[in-house]
Design a protein around this motif. Structure first.
Motif, mmCIF file in Angstrom:
data_model
loop_
_atom_site.group_PDB
_atom_site.id
_atom_site.type_symbol
_atom_site.label_atom_id
_atom_site.label_comp_id
_atom_site.label_asym_id
_atom_site.label_seq_id
_atom_site.Cartn_x
_atom_site.Cartn_y
_atom_site.Cartn_z
ATOM 1 N N ARG A 1 1.738 -1.266 24.613
ATOM 2 C CA ARG A 1 2.330 -1.841 25.829
ATOM 3 C C ARG A 1 2.107 -3.354 25.904
ATOM 4 O O ARG A 1 1.200 -3.892 25.277
ATOM 5 C CB ARG A 1 1.737 -1.149 27.062
ATOM 6 N N SER A 2 2.917 -3.982 26.737
ATOM 7 C CA SER A 2 2.887 -5.443 26.853
ATOM 8 C C SER A 2 1.512 -5.965 27.238
ATOM 9 O O SER A 2 1.114 -7.061 26.840
ATOM 10 C CB SER A 2 3.910 -5.898 27.890
ATOM 11 N N TYR A 3 0.778 -5.203 28.026
ATOM 12 C CA TYR A 3 -0.512 -5.699 28.507
ATOM 13 C C TYR A 3 -1.654 -5.276 27.584
ATOM 14 O O TYR A 3 -2.824 -5.499 27.885
ATOM 15 C CB TYR A 3 -0.784 -5.204 29.932
ATOM 16 N N ILE B 1 -1.599 -6.238 24.345
ATOM 17 C CA ILE B 1 -1.623 -7.207 23.257
ATOM 18 C C ILE B 1 -2.376 -8.452 23.699
ATOM 19 O O ILE B 1 -2.488 -8.730 24.882
ATOM 20 C CB ILE B 1 -0.193 -7.574 22.781
ATOM 21 N N GLY B 2 -2.889 -9.180 22.733
ATOM 22 C CA GLY B 2 -3.644 -10.386 23.025
ATOM 23 C C GLY B 2 -2.784 -11.618 22.881
ATOM 24 O O GLY B 2 -1.562 -11.535 22.741
ATOM 25 N N PRO B 3 -3.435 -12.769 22.909
ATOM 26 C CA PRO B 3 -2.713 -14.039 22.821
ATOM 27 C C PRO B 3 -1.872 -14.163 21.544
ATOM 28 O O PRO B 3 -0.898 -14.902 21.526
ATOM 29 C CB PRO B 3 -3.842 -15.076 22.827
ATOM 30 N N ASP B 4 -2.244 -13.441 20.490
ATOM 31 C CA ASP B 4 -1.466 -13.537 19.249
ATOM 32 C C ASP B 4 -0.390 -12.458 19.151
ATOM 33 O O ASP B 4 0.162 -12.215 18.086
ATOM 34 C CB ASP B 4 -2.382 -13.497 18.026
ATOM 35 N N LYS B 5 -0.121 -11.789 20.269
ATOM 36 C CA LYS B 5 0.948 -10.795 20.396
ATOM 37 C C LYS B 5 0.686 -9.486 19.660
ATOM 38 O O LYS B 5 1.604 -8.686 19.476
ATOM 39 C CB LYS B 5 2.306 -11.370 19.947
ATOM 40 N N TRP C 1 3.634 -5.348 20.438
ATOM 41 C CA TRP C 1 4.204 -4.729 21.631
ATOM 42 C C TRP C 1 5.447 -3.921 21.242
ATOM 43 O O TRP C 1 6.313 -4.417 20.518
ATOM 44 C CB TRP C 1 4.568 -5.808 22.662
ATOM 45 N N ASN D 1 -0.209 -3.357 35.822
ATOM 46 C CA ASN D 1 0.143 -3.354 34.399
ATOM 47 C C ASN D 1 1.345 -2.454 34.130
ATOM 48 O O ASN D 1 2.244 -2.814 33.366
ATOM 49 C CB ASN D 1 -1.043 -2.859 33.567
ATOM 50 N N GLN E 1 4.497 -4.078 35.355
ATOM 51 C CA GLN E 1 4.897 -5.136 34.414
ATOM 52 C C GLN E 1 5.586 -4.542 33.192
ATOM 53 O O GLN E 1 6.636 -5.019 32.744
ATOM 54 C CB GLN E 1 3.658 -5.919 33.968
ATOM 55 N N GLU E 2 4.999 -3.489 32.654
ATOM 56 C CA GLU E 2 5.559 -2.867 31.456
ATOM 57 C C GLU E 2 6.967 -2.332 31.736
ATOM 58 O O GLU E 2 7.890 -2.508 30.928
ATOM 59 C CB GLU E 2 4.633 -1.734 30.999
ATOM 60 N N LEU F 1 9.458 -5.278 32.012
ATOM 61 C CA LEU F 1 9.793 -5.878 30.712
ATOM 62 C C LEU F 1 10.693 -4.946 29.907
ATOM 63 O O LEU F 1 11.654 -5.391 29.265
ATOM 64 C CB LEU F 1 8.520 -6.197 29.928
ATOM 65 N N ASN F 2 10.418 -3.648 29.949
ATOM 66 C CA ASN F 2 11.281 -2.711 29.224
ATOM 67 C C ASN F 2 12.669 -2.637 29.847
ATOM 68 O O ASN F 2 13.655 -2.409 29.151
ATOM 69 C CB ASN F 2 10.624 -1.328 29.173
ATOM 70 N N MET G 1 14.412 -5.590 28.367
ATOM 71 C CA MET G 1 14.690 -5.321 26.952
ATOM 72 C C MET G 1 15.847 -4.329 26.813
ATOM 73 O O MET G 1 16.751 -4.516 26.003
ATOM 74 C CB MET G 1 13.448 -4.740 26.265
ATOM 75 N N GLY H 1 11.796 -11.471 24.697
ATOM 76 C CA GLY H 1 10.902 -10.335 24.869
ATOM 77 C C GLY H 1 10.001 -10.452 26.075
ATOM 78 O O GLY H 1 9.308 -9.522 26.423
ATOM 79 N N PHE H 2 10.004 -11.591 26.720
ATOM 80 C CA PHE H 2 9.185 -11.706 27.915
ATOM 81 C C PHE H 2 9.991 -12.078 29.142
ATOM 82 O O PHE H 2 9.532 -12.793 30.003
ATOM 83 C CB PHE H 2 7.981 -12.624 27.683
ATOM 84 N N ASP I 1 -2.824 -14.393 27.957
ATOM 85 C CA ASP I 1 -1.591 -13.770 27.490
ATOM 86 C C ASP I 1 -1.097 -14.497 26.242
ATOM 87 O O ASP I 1 -1.812 -15.330 25.668
ATOM 88 C CB ASP I 1 -0.537 -13.729 28.600
ATOM 89 N N VAL I 2 0.123 -14.183 25.829
ATOM 90 C CA VAL I 2 0.629 -14.765 24.585
ATOM 91 C C VAL I 2 0.784 -16.278 24.681
ATOM 92 O O VAL I 2 0.921 -16.957 23.664
ATOM 93 C CB VAL I 2 1.966 -14.120 24.148
#
Lengths: 372, 372
Positions: free
Chosen positions: A109-111, A113-117, A174, B126, B129-130, B133-134, B137, B145-146, B277-278
């Motif tokens: 899920r989107s939440y 993942i870390g800063p590097d996606k 994600w 969370n 949010q998911e 975003l979906n 998408m 993607g965001f 976040d990313v």
């Protein structure tokens, strides 16, 4: 109660210590433990090999010759459990391989993942935990929903984790779909091993391997306990002695860091309300966040964790402040003294700020991000 | 660029401020924004009603008379999107109601529950949010993607959230299956509203309602922007003007706490690496954890959050230290001055420790746990 093993540690009144079994290869049980409040001293027991317990060699499964038992997917899907079809499809978990392996599918899920996606190490361990707990629930053995079997609950026994090793070949992104297999095996006389593999659903390649060691404890007396015969009988039908890591790190001693040997120290780390589990103690996955707090930012930014071993020694609760200690060695520094394959290797210690007592020792390997 | 609205705030060089639109009812767009690094001052624009934009009254859907559009399930499932059936079943999301509503199903996981065994507020946000975003998408509009659409990406525009209000009737437990519906509507001339409802899958009762307000910003200049006509055309077909909260709190001003008015202050809160976040800025859901850090433990233990409103004013990154300020009023104190239905009402401020600049204002309602 047998004599205390050399690896046993006593515990303080502050929290439960988890001990490191001296020898782990085959033992007893089926689930994941939880941290619980502790009182007095913990008495030990020896952990020795006894063998037996539903050993299943890989070659017996599906009649296929498979090297190491994991590189090829072994799948007997026709013994999927009966049940509420609709709910089952949501939960995406089922038994395979004659009910010896539990398999669950997850979408990152989107939440998560870390800063590097990519999925964080914490996310991976959360997913392993979820799969393990659903394994126990689906087995019909669960009593309290957190891993104890019926016979364990009758005796006020719980599982506690002593060590986890995880090795990551590829981090998911994600929306990626991953498939997690888990199974259990005996580990010495009074321990259990739980293993996991994570596959990328699309490529079916194994992208992560993990193994863990568990022991049984009386939740009132906080003493380690032998596994009662009735508990052994409950869990034995689920044993699958399939190793997926050439060594699970139990023979590797993690150095204990201190002010002199640690290069980076971060103090005053405070557990948050949301870090607590249902027993109001810190969930064992949360420690990873604090361990990473003393890792320099440029390492976090430019390197991936490829392997991590956590050795749990003591629980903590919301009133404890923690200190995180880290030392990082480069490949050059390592070459003379270890077989490390990573670009960096780190050693960590989480300890209580107040009395410096150990909570978690850890070690990790890192690779520059372009390599993964 | 039109004149700055009275609700606009300037921003410091430390981080982006999100502004509070003066008037929100119908506007433009389709997604969820992200926090991004900011530079100089943010210039504003007025947010006014312009109406239009694919308004769909509830009565038009399925030919059923439905009060408030939400108490009865409105479902046209035969327009489920085509695609990879196997992946779709894992992701458990699909369009319903003539593609105006996106619906996704989730199972609450073991690590998403708090000490009281129910899903935490952070978990709920969370999942919202998911789903959002979906939704973007799946709509085919997503570019990065965001949440940004193709036409937005061409213009370096991003969505930023200014306000979220969530009202919880019942918290789910581990293993519960929930179904989340989300849709978007115009909100003034240059804002978007995104709403969600969460249903318990078994009972089909609505257990949570949430609404949020979004505006568009240039990610280079950090100025708020009008919605370009091309973007409006992209998102308009998805608008559904169905309100699920009698008021979304935009007319309610959250008091600004300071040392004199706050009863509880917690300083030195440091974002962790995993809170980023990313874009290496704090994800907006993470603020909840810090807000709760200044709430006394006995409140967290004995009361459930039944409603929370977050007003985002400024982003922060890993180098910032935060202060969390809280004031809690009891029902007796509240009776004279508000229509609050909870047992307690709290007011919160998260601010930068260094210069005391506001990051998030929040208010919440709490009920004793036996009531929920």
């Amino acid at each position: 109660m047998t004599t205390m093993s050399t690896a046993m540690r006593s515990i303080s009144s502050l929290g439960l210590c988890f001990f490191k079994p001296t020898s782990v290869s085959k033992a007893t049980t089926v689930s994941l433990g939880v941290w619980r409040r502790t009182g007095g001293e913990m008495k030990g027991l020896s952990v020795r090999n006894v063998g037996g317990g539903g050993h299943v060699s890989v070659n017996e499964i599906n009649g296929k010759k498979v090297i190491n038992g994991v590189e090829k997917k072994l799948c007997v899907e026709n013994d999927v459990e009966e049940g509420d079809e609709s709910l089952k499809s949501f939960k995406l978990g089922r038994f395979v391989e004659k009910r010896l392996v539990y398999r669950q599918t997850f979408v990152i899920r989107s939440y998560e993942i870390g800063p590097d996606k990519t999925a964080t190490m914490e996310t991976l361990l959360n997913l392993l935990q979820e799969t393990a707990l659903n394994h126990v629930m689906s087995s019909g053995l669960a009593s309290d929903g957190f891993g104890a079997t019926h016979e364990m609950s009758l005796r006020k026994l719980i599982w506690v984790v002593t060590r986890i090793n995880i090795q990551v070949n590829k981090y998911s992104r994600w929306g990626d779909v991953v498939e997690i297999d888990t199974w259990v095996a005996a580990s010495g006389k009074n321990g259990m091993r739980r293993d996991w593999i994570i596959r990328d659903h699309t490529t079916q390649k194994i992208i992560t391997r993990a193994t863990s060691t568990w022991v049984i404890m009386n939740r009132k007396t906080r003493r380690l306990s032998k596994i009662p015969e009735q508990v052994r009988e409950e869990v034995k039908p689920f044993f699958l002695d399939r190793k997926i890591l050439s060594q699970n790190g139990d023979d590797y001693k993690i150095d204990k860091l201190d002010e002199a040997t640690a290069k980076h120290i971060r103090s005053g780390l405070a557990p948050r309300w949301n870090d607590m589990d249902v027993n109001q103690h810190v969930n064992n996955v949360k420690y990873i966040g604090w361990i990473l707090e003393s890792v320099p930012l440029n390492i976090l930014e430019h390197y991936h964790l490829t392997s991590m071993t956590l050795e749990y020694r003591r629980e903590c609760n919301q009133s404890n402040l923690l200190e995180s200690l880290t030392t990082i060695e480069t490949r050059e520094e390592l070459e003379s003294k270890s077989s490390s394959k990573g670009d960096l290797r780190s050693t960590h210690l989480l300890r209580l700020e107040e009395d410096k007592k150990e909570v978690v020792r850890a070690t990790a390997e890192w690779q520059a991000k372009s390599h993964i």
